[in-house]
Design a protein around this motif. Sequence first.
Motif, PDB file in Angstrom:
ATOM      1  N   TRP A   1       8.457  -3.200   8.535  1.00 50.74           N
ATOM      2  CA  TRP A   1       8.572  -2.393   7.322  1.00 50.74           C
ATOM      3  C   TRP A   1       9.909  -1.665   7.402  1.00 50.74           C
ATOM      4  CZ3 TRP A   1       4.455  -2.448   3.894  1.00 50.74           C
ATOM      5  CH2 TRP A   1       3.268  -2.983   4.392  1.00 50.74           C
ATOM      6  N   LEU A   2      10.521  -1.506   6.242  1.00 55.65           N
ATOM      7  CA  LEU A   2      11.833  -0.840   6.236  1.00 55.65           C
ATOM      8  C   LEU A   2      11.849   0.230   5.146  1.00 55.65           C
ATOM      9  CD1 LEU A   2      14.844  -0.744   7.150  1.00 55.65           C
ATOM     10  CD2 LEU A   2      15.319  -2.473   5.403  1.00 55.65           C
ATOM     11  N   VAL A   3      12.341   1.411   5.501  1.00 49.98           N
ATOM     12  CA  VAL A   3      12.543   2.472   4.501  1.00 49.98           C
ATOM     13  C   VAL A   3      14.024   2.847   4.531  1.00 49.98           C
ATOM     14  CG1 VAL A   3      11.926   4.810   3.755  1.00 49.98           C
ATOM     15  CG2 VAL A   3      10.208   3.375   4.890  1.00 49.98           C
ATOM     16  N   LEU A   4      14.706   2.641   3.420  1.00 51.25           N
ATOM     17  CA  LEU A   4      16.121   3.009   3.331  1.00 51.25           C
ATOM     18  C   LEU A   4      16.224   4.373   2.647  1.00 51.25           C
ATOM     19  CD1 LEU A   4      17.597  -0.449   2.268  1.00 51.25           C
ATOM     20  CD2 LEU A   4      17.801   0.670   4.503  1.00 51.25           C
ATOM     21  N   ALA A   5      16.773   5.343   3.371  1.00 48.48           N
ATOM     22  CA  ALA A   5      16.829   6.725   2.860  1.00 48.48           C
ATOM     23  C   ALA A   5      18.188   7.314   3.231  1.00 48.48           C
ATOM     24  CB  ALA A   5      15.698   7.546   3.471  1.00 48.48           C
ATOM     25  N   THR A   6      19.237   6.629   2.803  1.00 49.44           N
ATOM     26  CA  THR A   6      20.574   6.998   3.265  1.00 49.44           C
ATOM     27  C   THR A   6      21.318   7.936   2.306  1.00 49.44           C
ATOM     28  OG1 THR A   6      21.118   4.766   2.557  1.00 49.44           O
ATOM     29  CG2 THR A   6      21.089   5.175   4.912  1.00 49.44           C
TER      30      THR A   6
ATOM     31  N   LEU B   1       8.069   2.259  -5.252  1.00 55.36           N
ATOM     32  CA  LEU B   1       9.311   2.507  -4.509  1.00 55.36           C
ATOM     33  C   LEU B   1       9.720   1.341  -3.612  1.00 55.36           C
ATOM     34  CD1 LEU B   1       8.799   6.268  -3.450  1.00 55.36           C
ATOM     35  CD2 LEU B   1       9.793   5.360  -5.555  1.00 55.36           C
ATOM     36  N   SER B   2       8.982   0.233  -3.713  1.00 54.66           N
ATOM     37  CA  SER B   2       9.389  -0.937  -2.923  1.00 54.66           C
ATOM     38  C   SER B   2      10.426  -1.731  -3.709  1.00 54.66           C
ATOM     39  CB  SER B   2       8.185  -1.802  -2.572  1.00 54.66           C
ATOM     40  OG  SER B   2       7.698  -2.418  -3.744  1.00 54.66           O
ATOM     41  N   LEU B   3      11.046  -2.646  -2.997  1.00 51.98           N
ATOM     42  CA  LEU B   3      12.079  -3.477  -3.596  1.00 51.98           C
ATOM     43  C   LEU B   3      11.394  -4.671  -4.269  1.00 51.98           C
ATOM     44  CD1 LEU B   3      15.169  -3.363  -3.473  1.00 51.98           C
ATOM     45  CD2 LEU B   3      15.048  -4.829  -1.444  1.00 51.98           C
ATOM     46  N   ALA B   4      11.866  -5.052  -5.457  1.00 53.58           N
ATOM     47  CA  ALA B   4      11.239  -6.173  -6.164  1.00 53.58           C
ATOM     48  C   ALA B   4      11.199  -7.401  -5.260  1.00 53.58           C
ATOM     49  CB  ALA B   4      12.029  -6.469  -7.432  1.00 53.58           C
ATOM     50  N   GLY B   5      10.049  -7.987  -5.104  1.00 51.37           N
ATOM     51  CA  GLY B   5       9.905  -9.205  -4.300  1.00 51.37           C
ATOM     52  C   GLY B   5       9.882  -8.957  -2.807  1.00 51.37           C
ATOM     53  N   ARG B   6      10.003  -7.700  -2.388  1.00 48.51           N
ATOM     54  CA  ARG B   6       9.996  -7.347  -0.950  1.00 48.51           C
ATOM     55  C   ARG B   6       9.053  -6.172  -0.752  1.00 48.51           C
ATOM     56  NH1 ARG B   6      12.988 -11.070   2.226  1.00 48.51           N
ATOM     57  NH2 ARG B   6      14.705 -11.780   0.929  1.00 48.51           N
TER      58      ARG B   6
ATOM     59  N   VAL C   1      12.944   1.925  -0.836  1.00 49.06           N
ATOM     60  CA  VAL C   1      14.180   2.709  -0.962  1.00 49.06           C
ATOM     61  C   VAL C   1      13.780   4.058  -1.562  1.00 49.06           C
ATOM     62  CG1 VAL C   1      16.542   2.756  -1.846  1.00 49.06           C
ATOM     63  CG2 VAL C   1      15.432   0.562  -1.430  1.00 49.06           C
ATOM     64  N   VAL C   2      14.195   5.149  -0.916  1.00 46.13           N
ATOM     65  CA  VAL C   2      13.754   6.477  -1.373  1.00 46.13           C
ATOM     66  C   VAL C   2      14.926   7.452  -1.438  1.00 46.13           C
ATOM     67  CG1 VAL C   2      11.466   6.128  -0.320  1.00 46.13           C
ATOM     68  CG2 VAL C   2      13.206   7.381   0.959  1.00 46.13           C
ATOM     69  N   GLY C   3      14.689   8.562  -2.121  1.00 49.70           N
ATOM     70  CA  GLY C   3      15.681   9.645  -2.165  1.00 49.70           C
ATOM     71  C   GLY C   3      16.852   9.323  -3.080  1.00 49.70           C
ATOM     72  N   ASP C   4      18.001   9.902  -2.767  1.00 51.46           N
ATOM     73  CA  ASP C   4      19.183   9.770  -3.632  1.00 51.46           C
ATOM     74  C   ASP C   4      19.658   8.334  -3.787  1.00 51.46           C
ATOM     75  OD1 ASP C   4      19.168  12.485  -3.867  1.00 51.46           O
ATOM     76  OD2 ASP C   4      21.127  12.833  -2.946  1.00 51.46           O
TER      77      ASP C   4
ATOM     78  N   ARG D   1       3.091   6.972   3.068  1.00 48.04           N
ATOM     79  CA  ARG D   1       1.645   6.837   2.835  1.00 48.04           C
ATOM     80  C   ARG D   1       1.274   5.425   2.406  1.00 48.04           C
ATOM     81  NH1 ARG D   1       0.568  12.543  -0.313  1.00 48.04           N
ATOM     82  NH2 ARG D   1       0.576  13.846   1.556  1.00 48.04           N
ATOM     83  N   THR D   2       2.166   4.810   1.647  1.00 49.47           N
ATOM     84  CA  THR D   2       1.897   3.437   1.197  1.00 49.47           C
ATOM     85  C   THR D   2       1.862   2.501   2.399  1.00 49.47           C
ATOM     86  OG1 THR D   2       2.983   3.908  -0.895  1.00 49.47           O
ATOM     87  CG2 THR D   2       2.712   1.583  -0.328  1.00 49.47           C
ATOM     88  N   ILE D   3       2.846   2.656   3.274  1.00 49.31           N
ATOM     89  CA  ILE D   3       2.887   1.793   4.472  1.00 49.31           C
ATOM     90  C   ILE D   3       1.637   2.040   5.315  1.00 49.31           C
ATOM     91  CG2 ILE D   3       4.118   1.361   6.640  1.00 49.31           C
ATOM     92  CD1 ILE D   3       6.719   2.145   5.096  1.00 49.31           C
ATOM     93  N   ARG D   4       1.311   3.280   5.500  1.00 44.90           N
ATOM     94  CA  ARG D   4       0.157   3.645   6.324  1.00 44.90           C
ATOM     95  C   ARG D   4      -1.119   2.997   5.765  1.00 44.90           C
ATOM     96  NH1 ARG D   4      -0.246   8.955   9.094  1.00 44.90           N
ATOM     97  NH2 ARG D   4      -2.291   8.914  10.014  1.00 44.90           N
ATOM     98  N   ALA D   5      -1.304   3.122   4.455  1.00 38.42           N
ATOM     99  CA  ALA D   5      -2.515   2.565   3.833  1.00 38.42           C
ATOM    100  C   ALA D   5      -2.546   1.057   4.011  1.00 38.42           C
ATOM    101  CB  ALA D   5      -2.538   2.929   2.352  1.00 38.42           C
ATOM    102  N   ARG D   6      -1.403   0.420   3.802  1.00 38.77           N
ATOM    103  CA  ARG D   6      -1.401  -1.045   3.872  1.00 38.77           C
ATOM    104  C   ARG D   6      -1.636  -1.530   5.293  1.00 38.77           C
ATOM    105  NH1 ARG D   6       3.232  -2.345  -0.255  1.00 38.77           N
ATOM    106  NH2 ARG D   6       2.186  -1.760  -2.174  1.00 38.77           N
ATOM    107  N   VAL D   7      -1.050  -0.834   6.245  1.00 39.12           N
ATOM    108  CA  VAL D   7      -1.257  -1.234   7.644  1.00 39.12           C
ATOM    109  C   VAL D   7      -2.733  -1.080   8.019  1.00 39.12           C
ATOM    110  CG1 VAL D   7      -0.784  -0.496  10.025  1.00 39.12           C
ATOM    111  CG2 VAL D   7       1.096  -0.812   8.427  1.00 39.12           C
TER     112      VAL D   7
END
Length: 461
Positions: free
Chosen positions: A140-145, A327-332, A337-340, A368-374
């Motif tokens: 799982w990847l969260v981009l928050a740069t 907040l997920s990427l289309a098709g992924r 991707v979160v934040g600014d 929370r989404t990742i947690r629920a899915r896992v």
Amino acid sequence: MPLTPAPAPDRTRSDSEGRAGGGGIAPPQADAARSGAAADPARHPRVVIVGGGFGGLSAAQALDGAAVEVLLLDEQNHHCFQPLLYQAATAALSTADIAWPIRHILSRQRNATVLMARVYGVDLDRGLVRSTAGELAFDWLVLATGSTHSYFGHEAWEKFAPSLKTVDDALRVRGRVLTAFERAETAQTDEQRRRLLTFAIVGGGPTGVELAGALAELAHRTLPGEFQRSRPASARILLVEAGPRLLPAFPETLASDAVRRLERMGVEVRTGAAVEAIDEDALVVDGARIEAGGAILWAAGVRASPAAAWIGAQGDRSGRVSVEPDLSLAGRPNVFVVGDTAAVRDAAGIETPGLAAAAKQMGRHAGRTIRARVQGRPAPGPFRYRDYGALATIGRNAAIASVGRLRLTGFLGWLFWSVVHIYFLIGLRSRLFVAASWAWIYLTDQRGARIILRRDRGPGV
Ligand SMILES: Cc1cc2nc3c(=O)[nH]c(=O)nc-3n(C[C@H](O)[C@H](O)[C@H](O)COP(=O)(O)OP(=O)(O)OC[C@H]3O[C@@H](n4cnc5c(N)ncnc54)[C@H](O)[C@@H]3O)c2cc1C
């Protein structure tokens, strides 16, 4: 058995299964940490979070206790509370009051590891993040740069008009501003002195307004008794905004209140005034050259981090990545991707603003989404932004606050602003120190963090 479909694409799963079997798609040396974990057949899925700002930290904290391995990467070792950067830049607070080591913040979270590393690419198909710490595999990847300032195509201006985004920036701005007062004290002519005591701030949003107010107080209230040859109180502070009014995100009545207060503090507010050029000593506004040898500070325009390019997405006008309602990427479905860096609209089509509160809410939602899915539970669904309003200070004892129908100005606004900010600081020590510093400044006009570091003096000193 999962109640919702397993989110990670097959490729990612086979990727990790491959590694567990010792024949992974990514070379083992690409991810030493992971290849160790791969020996454990019951290893937890790995969530890589890029960015330890408001969004990334919230995502990590939402995964506390979950059966995942959280790996948080940031190019800095600290989380910075950007809303108070202007106070560090104007010597009201020390930088240690507004920034904390990320590994300390997450030290009690047993499933979290922090690496100081810069990310420069992502391979979505192979499930890898490319970083200065090597290639790191993710399930799982969260981009928050986050974002950085935009000079609207005039990148050359950055050298002359620094912006405020990081602790480094705050120290640089503080050095430049304090050095200008010192240089004015050694100036040979009145003309030179006048030039060195002219400061210009470009951009009339909350950061520009807060900077202008704090600078005016520094010049007009804190410093005058300490300089014998120059007169800091005569400093000229200009706030230049290209739009028709300051603080467009606030109701007009509050913005007008802010203008009145700024003007009373000696700030020259110029709206509808476009900056046409900036060089080392001056800016050109509507055809007129204004010598501003004190400092020119940039508080206009925001551009998202380059995350869109890493994932081959088409960024919007500000470079932000458009995401799905969750907040997920289309098709992924395993990439968020979160934040600014994210562009997200709610069901009513309203865009989520680039604010700390929004980034925190997005990070929490992704976590929370990742947690629920896992865990095989239903995911929380679409992200909904809760608007807690907008706040901005004008000097050391006034602020404007717009929260729902509530409108506060002046000292009441400032009290509200102070309580909110102290609440959101991290740790008791920072809360106590910041509250004490504000009380001290309020009572004495004195600002403690007035050290000029040699490297921050600017040219010619
Ligand atoms: C001066 C200023 C004042 C502000 N005032 C307010 C305010 O009063 N109220 C408010 O709500 N909001 C305010 N904001 C906006 C708020 O700070 C942002 O909306 C918020 O920080 C966004 O959070 P984020 O997690 O998206 O990004 P950030 O908090 O910016 O975090 C991004 C993180 O990613 C890291 N990073 C970036 N690129 C890389 C990379 N390539 N590799 C590794 N790590 C990377 C950075 O080091 C950083 O730690 C202000 C912003 C600024 C600049």
